[in-house]
Design a protein around this motif. Structure first.
Motif, PDB file in Angstrom:
ATOM      1  N   ARG A 139       0.852  -1.190   0.000  1.00  0.00           N
ATOM      2  CA  ARG A 139       0.000   0.000   0.000  1.00  0.00           C
ATOM      3  C   ARG A 139       0.884   1.235   0.000  1.00  0.00           C
ATOM      4  NH1 ARG A 139      -5.264  -1.457  -1.180  1.00  0.00           N
ATOM      5  NH2 ARG A 139      -5.753  -3.401  -0.098  1.00  0.00           N
ATOM      6  N   PHE A 140       0.346   2.302  -0.600  1.00  0.00           N
ATOM      7  CA  PHE A 140       1.017   3.597  -0.499  1.00  0.00           C
ATOM      8  C   PHE A 140      -0.011   4.692  -0.701  1.00  0.00           C
ATOM      9  CE2 PHE A 140       2.902   7.415  -2.244  1.00  0.00           C
ATOM     10  CZ  PHE A 140       3.923   7.656  -1.344  1.00  0.00           C
ATOM     11  N   GLU A 141       0.066   5.684   0.169  1.00  0.00           N
ATOM     12  CA  GLU A 141      -0.776   6.860   0.063  1.00  0.00           C
ATOM     13  C   GLU A 141      -0.054   8.009   0.733  1.00  0.00           C
ATOM     14  OE1 GLU A 141      -5.483   8.064   0.837  1.00  0.00           O
ATOM     15  OE2 GLU A 141      -4.554   6.402   1.934  1.00  0.00           O
ATOM     16  N   CYS A 142      -0.162   9.205   0.154  1.00  0.00           N
ATOM     17  CA  CYS A 142       0.528  10.356   0.738  1.00  0.00           C
ATOM     18  C   CYS A 142      -0.277  11.614   0.479  1.00  0.00           C
ATOM     19  CB  CYS A 142       1.943  10.480   0.166  1.00  0.00           C
ATOM     20  SG  CYS A 142       1.998  11.025  -1.554  1.00  0.00           S
ATOM     21  N   SER A 143       0.270  12.741   0.900  1.00  0.00           N
ATOM     22  CA  SER A 143      -0.449  14.006   0.785  1.00  0.00           C
ATOM     23  C   SER A 143      -0.461  14.565  -0.624  1.00  0.00           C
ATOM     24  CB  SER A 143       0.183  15.037   1.741  1.00  0.00           C
ATOM     25  OG  SER A 143       1.563  15.201   1.455  1.00  0.00           O
ATOM     26  N   ASP A 144       0.276  13.948  -1.556  1.00  0.00           N
ATOM     27  CA  ASP A 144       0.302  14.395  -2.943  1.00  0.00           C
ATOM     28  C   ASP A 144      -0.566  13.460  -3.786  1.00  0.00           C
ATOM     29  OD1 ASP A 144       0.812  15.076  -5.557  1.00  0.00           O
ATOM     30  OD2 ASP A 144       2.980  15.203  -5.332  1.00  0.00           O
ATOM     31  N   PRO A 145      -1.754  13.909  -4.224  1.00  0.00           N
ATOM     32  CA  PRO A 145      -2.631  13.023  -5.011  1.00  0.00           C
ATOM     33  C   PRO A 145      -1.983  12.528  -6.301  1.00  0.00           C
ATOM     34  CG  PRO A 145      -3.830  14.975  -4.262  1.00  0.00           C
ATOM     35  CD  PRO A 145      -2.370  15.217  -3.962  1.00  0.00           C
ATOM     36  N   LEU A 146      -1.103  13.321  -6.894  1.00  0.00           N
ATOM     37  CA  LEU A 146      -0.447  12.885  -8.125  1.00  0.00           C
ATOM     38  C   LEU A 146       0.401  11.651  -7.869  1.00  0.00           C
ATOM     39  CD1 LEU A 146       0.284  13.213 -11.098  1.00  0.00           C
ATOM     40  CD2 LEU A 146       2.078  14.829 -10.406  1.00  0.00           C
ATOM     41  N   LEU A 147       1.169  11.631  -6.795  1.00  0.00           N
ATOM     42  CA  LEU A 147       1.982  10.451  -6.477  1.00  0.00           C
ATOM     43  C   LEU A 147       1.101   9.241  -6.200  1.00  0.00           C
ATOM     44  CD1 LEU A 147       4.831  11.939  -4.224  1.00  0.00           C
ATOM     45  CD2 LEU A 147       4.938  11.305  -6.646  1.00  0.00           C
ATOM     46  N   ASN A 148      -0.061   9.467  -5.588  1.00  0.00           N
ATOM     47  CA  ASN A 148      -0.977   8.348  -5.341  1.00  0.00           C
ATOM     48  C   ASN A 148      -1.466   7.741  -6.651  1.00  0.00           C
ATOM     49  OD1 ASN A 148      -0.728   8.971  -2.628  1.00  0.00           O
ATOM     50  ND2 ASN A 148      -2.609  10.188  -2.571  1.00  0.00           N
ATOM     51  N   ASP A 149      -1.809   8.608  -7.605  1.00  0.00           N
ATOM     52  CA  ASP A 149      -2.254   8.101  -8.914  1.00  0.00           C
ATOM     53  C   ASP A 149      -1.130   7.357  -9.617  1.00  0.00           C
ATOM     54  OD1 ASP A 149      -4.753   9.182  -8.511  1.00  0.00           O
ATOM     55  OD2 ASP A 149      -4.405  10.959  -9.753  1.00  0.00           O
ATOM     56  N   ILE A 150       0.077   7.876  -9.517  1.00  0.00           N
ATOM     57  CA  ILE A 150       1.226   7.244 -10.176  1.00  0.00           C
ATOM     58  C   ILE A 150       1.506   5.883  -9.534  1.00  0.00           C
ATOM     59  CG2 ILE A 150       3.728   7.422 -10.491  1.00  0.00           C
ATOM     60  CD1 ILE A 150       3.255  10.491 -10.791  1.00  0.00           C
ATOM     61  N   TRP A 151       1.440   5.813  -8.217  1.00  0.00           N
ATOM     62  CA  TRP A 151       1.638   4.519  -7.550  1.00  0.00           C
ATOM     63  C   TRP A 151       0.598   3.508  -8.024  1.00  0.00           C
ATOM     64  CZ3 TRP A 151      -1.124   1.178  -4.482  1.00  0.00           C
ATOM     65  CH2 TRP A 151      -0.396   0.188  -3.814  1.00  0.00           C
ATOM     66  N   GLU A 152      -0.649   3.949  -8.179  1.00  0.00           N
ATOM     67  CA  GLU A 152      -1.715   3.030  -8.563  1.00  0.00           C
ATOM     68  C   GLU A 152      -1.518   2.514  -9.984  1.00  0.00           C
ATOM     69  OE1 GLU A 152      -4.926   0.648  -9.074  1.00  0.00           O
ATOM     70  OE2 GLU A 152      -3.978   1.334  -7.224  1.00  0.00           O
ATOM     71  N   ILE A 153      -1.146   3.350 -10.950  1.00  0.00           N
ATOM     72  CA  ILE A 153      -0.939   2.825 -12.301  1.00  0.00           C
ATOM     73  C   ILE A 153       0.279   1.913 -12.339  1.00  0.00           C
ATOM     74  CG2 ILE A 153      -2.080   4.818 -13.355  1.00  0.00           C
ATOM     75  CD1 ILE A 153       0.670   5.734 -14.380  1.00  0.00           C
ATOM     76  N   SER A 154       1.254   2.157 -11.465  1.00  0.00           N
ATOM     77  CA  SER A 154       2.408   1.256 -11.392  1.00  0.00           C
ATOM     78  C   SER A 154       1.998  -0.096 -10.838  1.00  0.00           C
ATOM     79  CB  SER A 154       3.497   1.878 -10.516  1.00  0.00           C
ATOM     80  OG  SER A 154       3.904   3.137 -11.003  1.00  0.00           O
ATOM     81  N   ARG A 155       1.137  -0.081  -9.830  1.00  0.00           N
ATOM     82  CA  ARG A 155       0.638  -1.337  -9.254  1.00  0.00           C
ATOM     83  C   ARG A 155      -0.141  -2.135 -10.283  1.00  0.00           C
ATOM     84  NH1 ARG A 155      -3.621  -3.735  -8.166  1.00  0.00           N
ATOM     85  NH2 ARG A 155      -4.861  -1.978  -8.907  1.00  0.00           N
ATOM     86  N   HIS A 156      -1.072  -1.477 -10.976  1.00  0.00           N
ATOM     87  CA  HIS A 156      -1.911  -2.187 -11.944  1.00  0.00           C
ATOM     88  C   HIS A 156      -1.066  -2.724 -13.096  1.00  0.00           C
ATOM     89  CE1 HIS A 156      -5.582  -3.355 -13.904  1.00  0.00           C
ATOM     90  NE2 HIS A 156      -5.333  -2.599 -14.961  1.00  0.00           N
TER      91      HIS A 156
ATOM     92  N   GLY B 175      -4.297  10.652 -19.288  1.00  0.00           N
ATOM     93  CA  GLY B 175      -5.316   9.661 -18.967  1.00  0.00           C
ATOM     94  C   GLY B 175      -4.799   8.254 -18.786  1.00  0.00           C
ATOM     95  N   ALA B 176      -3.504   8.088 -18.544  1.00  0.00           N
ATOM     96  CA  ALA B 176      -2.935   6.748 -18.432  1.00  0.00           C
ATOM     97  C   ALA B 176      -3.520   6.010 -17.230  1.00  0.00           C
ATOM     98  CB  ALA B 176      -1.418   6.827 -18.313  1.00  0.00           C
ATOM     99  N   THR B 177      -3.834   4.748 -17.435  1.00  0.00           N
ATOM    100  CA  THR B 177      -4.220   3.859 -16.338  1.00  0.00           C
ATOM    101  C   THR B 177      -3.164   2.803 -16.095  1.00  0.00           C
ATOM    102  OG1 THR B 177      -5.431   2.374 -17.827  1.00  0.00           O
ATOM    103  CG2 THR B 177      -6.660   4.207 -16.865  1.00  0.00           C
ATOM    104  N   THR B 178      -2.146   2.775 -16.951  1.00  0.00           N
ATOM    105  CA  THR B 178      -0.999   1.890 -16.809  1.00  0.00           C
ATOM    106  C   THR B 178       0.235   2.670 -17.270  1.00  0.00           C
ATOM    107  OG1 THR B 178      -1.659   0.985 -18.963  1.00  0.00           O
ATOM    108  CG2 THR B 178      -2.115  -0.377 -17.042  1.00  0.00           C
ATOM    109  N   CYS B 179       1.414   2.142 -16.993  1.00  0.00           N
ATOM    110  CA  CYS B 179       2.658   2.853 -17.285  1.00  0.00           C
ATOM    111  C   CYS B 179       3.123   2.571 -18.709  1.00  0.00           C
ATOM    112  CB  CYS B 179       3.756   2.419 -16.304  1.00  0.00           C
ATOM    113  SG  CYS B 179       3.362   2.764 -14.579  1.00  0.00           S
ATOM    114  N   TRP B 180       3.589   3.619 -19.383  1.00  0.00           N
ATOM    115  CA  TRP B 180       4.017   3.516 -20.771  1.00  0.00           C
ATOM    116  C   TRP B 180       5.392   2.873 -20.901  1.00  0.00           C
ATOM    117  CZ3 TRP B 180       3.090   9.376 -22.168  1.00  0.00           C
ATOM    118  CH2 TRP B 180       1.719   9.655 -22.055  1.00  0.00           C
ATOM    119  N   GLU B 181       5.626   2.295 -22.076  1.00  0.00           N
ATOM    120  CA  GLU B 181       6.930   1.700 -22.366  1.00  0.00           C
ATOM    121  C   GLU B 181       8.013   2.762 -22.534  1.00  0.00           C
ATOM    122  OE1 GLU B 181       9.052  -1.218 -25.722  1.00  0.00           O
ATOM    123  OE2 GLU B 181       7.017  -0.494 -26.028  1.00  0.00           O
ATOM    124  N   GLN B 182       7.694   3.855 -23.210  1.00  0.00           N
ATOM    125  CA  GLN B 182       8.657   4.924 -23.457  1.00  0.00           C
ATOM    126  C   GLN B 182       8.088   6.257 -23.010  1.00  0.00           C
ATOM    127  OE1 GLN B 182       7.779   3.007 -26.373  1.00  0.00           O
ATOM    128  NE2 GLN B 182       9.672   2.141 -27.186  1.00  0.00           N
TER     129      GLN B 182
END
Length: 968
Positions: free
Chosen positions: A548-565, A845-852
């Motif tokens: 799990r990861f959550e912090c005071s920066d919503p952008l980092l939370n979104d980035i963590w979630e697309i990395s997880r998925h 609008g990424a829901t997953t992380c890009w290759e490049q």
């Protein structure tokens, strides 16, 4: 110990390794007892299977394996057996008949055995009494998906009873299976029990119908597998090939008129062409590569089309589309006639005049492109009669290599498209068990509706439809689109053509696909088409979402979630690079993916499986292949180095000494071969695919590449550590000394004193590279090759990249950059880079992380194309570094017996999260910062038996709460 097999390998009549054959097997047997206490079924197949018992689908398999170590699966089935009744085992076997990036061609085969017990033990085993039939609804001439994968899907539901796996099915017209031989026969000399759990089956439904349109596409399409048709034996490997040759066909038109020819292959199989003897000049072609189109005038009758398909190819697929107005009927026909041929091929090959099979990127053999017949042919052939003069080079292309419909082209190219607002009733198509979504039809047009699943998934498409017989449903999955742009997957054909029978019907595809959007094109509908229950069966390695990861920066939370998925989607029977384009286990990628997975899921069987697969490639190269098990004999030295480093990191994660010793023997083997490539200056000098990053760094495929030499230093040190674990002190000392010598040679020959940096390479002719890159400096810092004053200089570059250096070009390279910054304690710079580069993904609008990262070299022709693959696990770095560096959770000893918690706020007000402990449980961290009072509140919970060290950021007063959780 597994019991001895009584089953025998079976198959049907025909070829040993038929191309794209789906074959069904059945065995009906009666259980005379009234009480069954247990039942266990073992199964494997070449290439893949879907298993049913009494009409219930049990699973799919086997996992990817080397043919000589084929895995089998075991199912507990006692609860599905019917005492005192007839029971039926059924299996669908998909045999590829070609090598891919995750399969080496073997031969068709099924091995299956059921053992059940009541008062006695009984065995039902595959033998000649089993019934078999080709799946007659499957179209074996569907086109290749990619060079990495097998085939697209083409099903005619009216030609096959979809209930064939049920007990009451009449199989009286099926044939008895043919026994191939016992367990242990070639090519499956060993069968081994599956070493990971079965993958998941999770139903995921679309979230909306995102668009509806009436469309008009090509009037006529076809696909030709030029690679296999022209190059005998190319089914047995997945290496690139070069050749010179032509494909000829005739476009028959019912009347003269204007037409458009389209070629949609991914940059292959179209060097030049002529129509009716007139060479089509380049200035007449239009469309952005790889789409090429030309407007032509067709004559009434046959129009000779001659295509130069020469070049360097991996997939080798010629995709042809022809458009003409409805009043002109079109057909592809043979340009030559033979009276004794009842099924004349519409395509003929001329050549090849020369060919070369390329082994890896170091293979620089040259193709003879000056063959006089080849050079003259396009100019000299004006009519079909002229082809006869090339008799010794001329032959019909076997129809098995020709797909008479190219669904991809039909779904991508539009002569006309008119979009409509989506009716509310059609949105029912995305709601489980709702009323049907009725698809509007338009006279003279096809209907396209695009379903949006909300984010990308990977698995097996299923749907129910109600339609008249002959209605065509063409499905095409893609990853990315906006209101004005759709990124078509050139080079990837994950289409499905489903030809309906009459009435309501269900289909579940046995072919894995990765996509976010599914575009359905409805064609040839004679009555309303109703769609129910479209879904994807999401299939991945089974994981509990512990991290799990959550912090005071919503952008980092979104980035963590697309990395997880992203990480989850790329965990199949191995880590894979991406769920769409390749589905291949790239060895170097998996090192980083394993570290991310450790912080998210804590599972280790999949990591161990990946590490064990790699040495199986030594029959291809003692330097080990870069993707396994694969028909492509390809080596990236860094990928082998990352594998050896990952073996060491697996020990650090698990403290599994026995496995470390097992892997050390393989590491020692390959490194001894790598050390043979050390030149007179003490540097690693090799022809190979010397890759690290997708950017214009100077990394030639021949010569001395600096980053490779540096990673070899690190690998030798890891090997020495592994050798000491194995008690091989003398061998460890040898690797230590080799690392020291190589380290010294790098600092002697690859440092530029004037420029105060490490150069990228020395070319084979001795020319020193003039390129300075961040990649090389990052690796120098990360591996410890830079020392003393040089280290201070390099570390300044790492923290403040000079603008004239080549910059990092991919999220994969960013992983090593973040590692280097982490060693320097520059966590703020990691967060800054993550926000910039991954924030850009979120902005799109990424829901997953890009290759490049956007605007890499392959994208420059199309600014809308942000990346190739939109889901790539080598890019999931944030899920690792946010847990390790921001929460501050780090292992200090093998098996995480000692753990450090050292939070790094860097402007964040709070953060909380969890990291799995390899022995069970989690390390839970929550912290809050009050800058005005300079106070730091930290809460840590961790399993008993773990030694904990806490470091609070300098300058803060700390309030610490610790909770030790006892083991269950």
């Amino acid at each position: 110990m597994s019991r001895e097999w009584q089953a025998q390998w079976i198959w049907g009549d025909g070829e040993e390794s038929p191309r794209n054959e789906w074959r069904c097997f059945r065995k009906t047997f009666e259980i005379h007892e009234n009480d069954i206490r247990s039942g266990s079924l073992r199964i494997t197949a070449d290439s893949r299977y879907v298993l049913f018992l009494n009409g219930t689908q049990l699973g799919r398999g086997p996992v990817r394996s080397w043919p000589s170590e084929l895995s089998y699966d075991t199912y507990e089935v006692g609860h599905l057996l019917k005492p005192g009744e007839k029971n039926t085992i059924a299996a669908l076997v998909l045999h590829f008949g070609v090598s891919t990036f995750y399969y080496l061609r073997g031969r068709g085969g099924l091995l299956i055995e059921l053992e059940y017990a009541g008062s006695t033990r009984e065995i039902v085993a595959s033998d000649a009494s089993w019934q078999t039939s080709r799946h007659n609804g499957h179209h074996p001439r569907s086109p290749r998906t990619t060079c990495q994968q097998a085939f697209a899907e083409y099903i005619d539901a009216s030609a096959w009873d979809g209930e064939w796996m049920r007990e009451d099915y009449d199989d009286s017209d099926w044939r008895n299976a043919i026994v191939l031989g016992p367990v242990g026969m070639e090519p499956w000399t060993t069968v081994k029990p599956r070493d990971i759990p079965m993958l998941t089956d999770e139903a995921v439904y679309p979230v909306r119908v995102s668009s509806l349109a009436k469309v008009r596409s090509f009037s006529l399409t076809a696909t030709v597998d030029v690679r296999n048709a022209l190059m005998v034996g190319s089914e047995d490997h997945a290496n690139a090939i070069q050749f010179t040759g032509f494909v000829a066909t005739s476009v028959r038109a019912s009347q003269a008129g204007k037409a458009t020819l389209g070629f949609l292959a991914s940059g292959e199989c179209l060097r030049a062409l002529s129509l009716n003897g007139e060479i089509v000049t380049d200035d007449r072609l239009y469309g952005s590569a790889p789409e090429r189109y030309v407007d032509v005038d067709l004559l009434q009758g046959d129009n000779l089309l001659l295509i130069d398909v020469s070049g360097s190819i991996h997939t080798g697929k010629l995709q042809i589309g022809v458009y003409a107005e409805d009043c002109i009927e079109l057909e592809l026909t043979s340009p030559l006639r033979f009276p004794d041929s009842h099924e004349q091929s519409a395509f003929w090959a001329v050549g090849p005049f020369d060919y070369v099979m390329l082994i890896d990127h170091q293979d620089n053999r040259k193709l003879d492109s000056e063959h006089p017949v080849y050079l003259n042919l396009l100019k000299s052939v004006k009519t079909a009669v002229d082809l006869n003069s090339y008799g010794q080079w001329l032959r019909p292309i076997d129809r098995k290599y020709i797909s008479e419909a190219d669904v991809f082209s039909l779904c991508v190219w539009r002569k006309e498209q008119v979009k409509f607002a989506v009716p509310s009733q059609l949105q029912n198509a995305v709601i489980p068990n709702a009323q049907a979504g009725i698809v509007p039809t338009y006279e003279g047009f096809d209907t396209e509706l695009v379903l949006d699943f909300g984010k990308e998934y990977s698995g097996y498409l299923t749907f129910e439809v109600e339609a008249s017989e002959g209605t065509i449903l063409d499905g095409y999955g893609l990853e990315y689109m906006t209101d004005t742009y759709r990124q078509d997957t050139f080079g990837l054909d994950h289409t499905i053509r489903y030809v309906c029978k009459s009435g309501r019907q269900f289909h579940e595809s046995p072919i894995r696909r990765g996509f976010r959007y599914m575009a359905f094109n409805v064609r040839n509908a004679k009555s309303p088409v109703r769609i129910y229950n479209v879904k994807i069966i999401q299939s991945n390695y089974p994981v509990a979402e512990i991290g799990r990861f959550e912090c005071s920066d919503p952008l980092l939370n979104d980035i963590w979630e697309i990395s997880r998925h992203t990480t989850k989607l790329c965990m199949e029977d191995t880590f894979v690079d991406c769920p769409a384009y390749e589905q291949a286990f790239w060895v170097g990628d998996s090192r980083n993916e394993a570290l991310v997975s450790n912080y998210l899921y804590g599972v280790q069987d999949i990591v161990k499986r990946c590490l064990r697969l790699v040495p199986g490639s030594k029959h291809q190269s003692p330097l080990y292949a870069d993707q396994v098990p694969s028909g492509w004999n390809s080596v990236i030295p860094n990928w082998t180095f990352f594998w050896a480093i990952a073996c060491r990191e697996y020990y650090e994660q698990t403290a599994d000494k026995a496995f470390a010793i097992e892997m050390y023997a393989h590491i020692r083997y390959t490194l001894n071969h790598y050390l043979l490539k050390i030149d007179d200056n003490g540097l690693f000098n090799v022809k190979g695919w010397n890759l690290l990053d997708w950017s214009p760094i100077d990394q030639p495929n021949d010569g001395i590449v600096t980053h490779q030499n540096m990673f070899l230093v690190q690998t030798l040190r890891c090997a020495a550590e592994m050798g000491r674990l194995a008690g091989e002190d003398a061998e460890s000392s040898r690797f230590d000394q080799a690392a020291i010598r190589l380290d010294n040679a790098i600092n002697t020959h690859l440092w530029d004193d004037e420029k105060q940096a490490y150069i990228d390479c020395i070319h084979p002719d001795g020319r020193r590279s003039g390129v300075l890159s961040m990649q090389t400096q990052v690796v120098a810092s990360l591996t410890g090759v830079a020392r003393g004053d040089r280290k201070e200089t390099i570390d300044r570059y790492v923290t403040s990249p000079p603008k004239h250096f080549v910059q990092i070009g991919s999220p994969f390279m960013s992983f090593f950059y973040y590692e280097a910054l982490g060693k320097l304690g520059e966590i703020g710079l990691i967060l800054e880079d993550i926000r910039k580069n991954y924030g850009n993904m979120i902005d799109h609008g990424a829901t997953t992380c890009w290759e490049q990262y956007p605007n890499f070299v392959e994208n420059r022709a199309n600014p809308d194309m942000l990346t190739r693959s939109h889901c790539h696990a080598w890019s999931s770095a944030p899920a690792y570094f946010l847990g390790k560096e921001v929460l501050g959770i780090k292992s200090l000893a093998p098996g995480w017996s000692s753990v450090e918690v050292s939070p790094a706020p860097n402007g964040l007000g709070w953060a909380r999260g969890s990291v799995p402990h390899p022995d069970g449980g989690t390390i839970d961290v929550s912290w809050t910062v009050n800058e005005s009072s300079k106070s730091f509140k930290l809460s840590v919970a961790y399993p008993e038996g773990v030694s904990l060290q806490i470091q609070i950021p300098d300058g803060y007063e700390a309030e610490i709460e610790q909770t030790v959780l006892p083991q269950a």
